[in-house]
Design an enzyme around this catalytic site. Sequence first.
Site, PDB file in Angstrom:
ATOM      1  N   GLU A 181       0.832  -1.199   0.000  1.00 56.59           N
ATOM      2  CA  GLU A 181       0.000   0.000   0.000  1.00 56.59           C
ATOM      3  C   GLU A 181       0.866   1.249   0.000  1.00 56.59           C
ATOM      4  O   GLU A 181       1.711   1.433   0.885  1.00 56.59           O
ATOM      5  CB  GLU A 181      -0.930   0.013   1.218  1.00 56.59           C
ATOM      6  CG  GLU A 181      -1.805   1.258   1.272  1.00 56.59           C
ATOM      7  CD  GLU A 181      -2.690   1.318   2.496  1.00 56.59           C
ATOM      8  OE1 GLU A 181      -3.339   2.357   2.723  1.00 56.59           O
ATOM      9  OE2 GLU A 181      -2.719   0.320   3.230  1.00 56.59           O
ATOM     10  N   LYS A 225      -7.776 -15.629  16.111  1.00 56.22           N
ATOM     11  CA  LYS A 225      -8.026 -15.205  14.731  1.00 56.22           C
ATOM     12  C   LYS A 225      -9.482 -14.818  14.478  1.00 56.22           C
ATOM     13  O   LYS A 225      -9.999 -14.978  13.374  1.00 56.22           O
ATOM     14  CB  LYS A 225      -7.601 -16.303  13.741  1.00 56.22           C
ATOM     15  CG  LYS A 225      -6.124 -16.662  13.807  1.00 56.22           C
ATOM     16  CD  LYS A 225      -5.785 -17.762  12.815  1.00 56.22           C
ATOM     17  CE  LYS A 225      -4.294 -18.076  12.832  1.00 56.22           C
ATOM     18  NZ  LYS A 225      -3.866 -18.736  14.078  1.00 56.22           N
ATOM     19  N   ASP A 274       2.242 -14.370  12.537  1.00 54.75           N
ATOM     20  CA  ASP A 274       1.097 -14.970  11.847  1.00 54.75           C
ATOM     21  C   ASP A 274       0.183 -13.841  11.359  1.00 54.75           C
ATOM     22  O   ASP A 274      -0.442 -13.161  12.184  1.00 54.75           O
ATOM     23  CB  ASP A 274       0.339 -15.892  12.804  1.00 54.75           C
ATOM     24  CG  ASP A 274      -0.747 -16.701  12.098  1.00 54.75           C
ATOM     25  OD1 ASP A 274      -1.115 -16.332  10.960  1.00 54.75           O
ATOM     26  OD2 ASP A 274      -1.227 -17.684  12.676  1.00 54.75           O
ATOM     27  N   HIS A 278      -2.716  10.125  -1.521  1.00 52.81           N
ATOM     28  CA  HIS A 278      -2.879   8.830  -2.183  1.00 52.81           C
ATOM     29  C   HIS A 278      -2.830   8.972  -3.701  1.00 52.81           C
ATOM     30  O   HIS A 278      -2.332   8.088  -4.396  1.00 52.81           O
ATOM     31  CB  HIS A 278      -4.187   8.169  -1.747  1.00 52.81           C
ATOM     32  CG  HIS A 278      -4.061   7.424  -0.452  1.00 52.81           C
ATOM     33  ND1 HIS A 278      -3.643   6.116  -0.389  1.00 52.81           N
ATOM     34  CD2 HIS A 278      -4.278   7.815   0.828  1.00 52.81           C
ATOM     35  CE1 HIS A 278      -3.614   5.725   0.871  1.00 52.81           C
ATOM     36  NE2 HIS A 278      -3.997   6.734   1.629  1.00 52.81           N
TER      37      HIS A 278
END
Length: 602
Positions: free
Chosen positions: A280, A412, A488, A586
Amino acid sequence: MDLQRRRHHNHNPASPAASRDGHLNKPSSGAVVANASHRSPSPAPKASDALPLPLYLTNAIFFTLFFSVAYYLLHRWRDKIRNSTPLHVVTLSEIAAIVSLIASFIYLLGFFGIDFVQSFIARASHDVWDLEDDAAAAAVAEAADAAAAESRSHHHCHRRDFVIEQPIPKVVVDPEPLVSSLSSEEDEKIVESVLDGTTPSYSLESKLGDCRRAAGIRRESLQRMTRRSLQGLPLDGFDYDSILGQCCEMPVGYVQIPVGVAGPLLLDGFEYTVPMATTEGCLVASTNRGCKAIYASGGATSIVLRDGMTRAPVVRFATAKRASELKFFLEDPLNFDTLAVVFNRSSRFARLQTIRCSVAGKNLYLRFCCSTGDAMGMNMVSKGVQNVLDFLQNDFPDMDVIGISGNYCSDKKPAAVNWIEGRGKSVVCEAIIKEEVVKKVLKTSVAALVELNMLKNLAGSAIAGVLGGYNAHASNIVSAVFIATGQDPAQNVESSHCITMMEAVNDGRDLHISVSMPSIEVGTVGGGTQLASQSACLNLLGLKGASKESPGSNSRLLATIVAGSVLAGELSLMSAIAAGQLVNSHLKYNRSSKDITKVVSS
């Protein structure tokens, strides 16, 4: 003369296509398509086209008429029954009503049945045309074969003036050629055995004893099986032995993610250059600006509030009473020392901290929490839980272990239990940003930041009903640092739980900003942290491997660096939004006009 007749026949627009022997044939399907492309298609006639009024208006009239007349007749017949009047005695108005009822019923029946009739007729006509097209295609093929045979036997004849058009077959072409990575005929034989199912793809490493060679053969088999090229996916330059039985099964290559650095981040008196792996644009630059503002204001401070990984199995009993008995047993302080000894046998770093239980009917959920040293600790806590369950089976033989994880952990997944109780490292990080830094570096004001934080991060998130998402983009920074340091990535879900607070201090001149993150799940040993690239990023932070002096200190320090980086990211993004710079930034950094295909091909 025969040639002239054929030319005249072909130039006559009214004449059908003629075959070589003079019989009349239906035009080929290719010719029909070619001619049809020059004409605008005429819509098929509908039965509703015969109505004098628009269809919607006609429908409304007859619907209204049907229900009105039916109501009128029912009302009249009810009065006749009450007055003992014979039903067969009808007035002129009742006769008109009956006729109107029958007429409207016939219309409505035809209206609802018209789609079925038209679809049936269209389907039948399509079947007929399909048969005709098949016959035409067969005739065209036969004529083409005959023409080719005659051309071969009479090659001295004049050129023919008519062309038989045939449908052009659609050919699917792979956009990129398949590039083979095989180096020997033996590898070719192994690929064929994988394709025909003789050799399982997952067993290549164990059978060949060469992880790089196994990855190449698996990659070639995949390309041939799918007919899709993997040319852009790198194969060489990676240590496949390092992931065997640890990180990834059945590899065919590796993905390249650029790593940038933000900093220096001045945290607790030390400077850290933070690696961030992301695709990004603006993310690293924005975090770097936040680090600059924190540095210019004297740095940030962090505190680790809790450190404990959790695992929560689910067990079942015959009755809820029996499940409650185990709950009371586990939560009794007199039994904790015995359970801790059993739990701690699993590892020299695992230390049981708490056991919390929740009953759902006759099911019991046990949430174990323990310290895990410098490892993230999922496997460590699971081993300890299994030891305790085996021990409990002696005193509770009727206990049925349904699963080692019952989602009360919770791993998670966004869960309130992690938001309230914490999981992994619970960290709070704060800094006071000076007024001149807010103006010069962040290009906004303290009042604007405080107001935006209240309306966006607090009130806006509350309206959205978020769980642990009272921040601007904590997940962005957490994911980037996680990928760079071998954590992770899926645990970004609960690790990104964060509430960002902003308040004006020192008579409203300066800004106090803090982030509270109750469940940062990180480690500096095990899993992806042992890979070369990720290990290098940890080494950049001075956190490679386990701490020998104080076990667990490296993982706790990594958690504070994650929180400090989130603090910098929150500060910069909120400032960009307050100053109206977000879109322009951006558009400048995240919208490349470069032709990437040319870069890759070169």
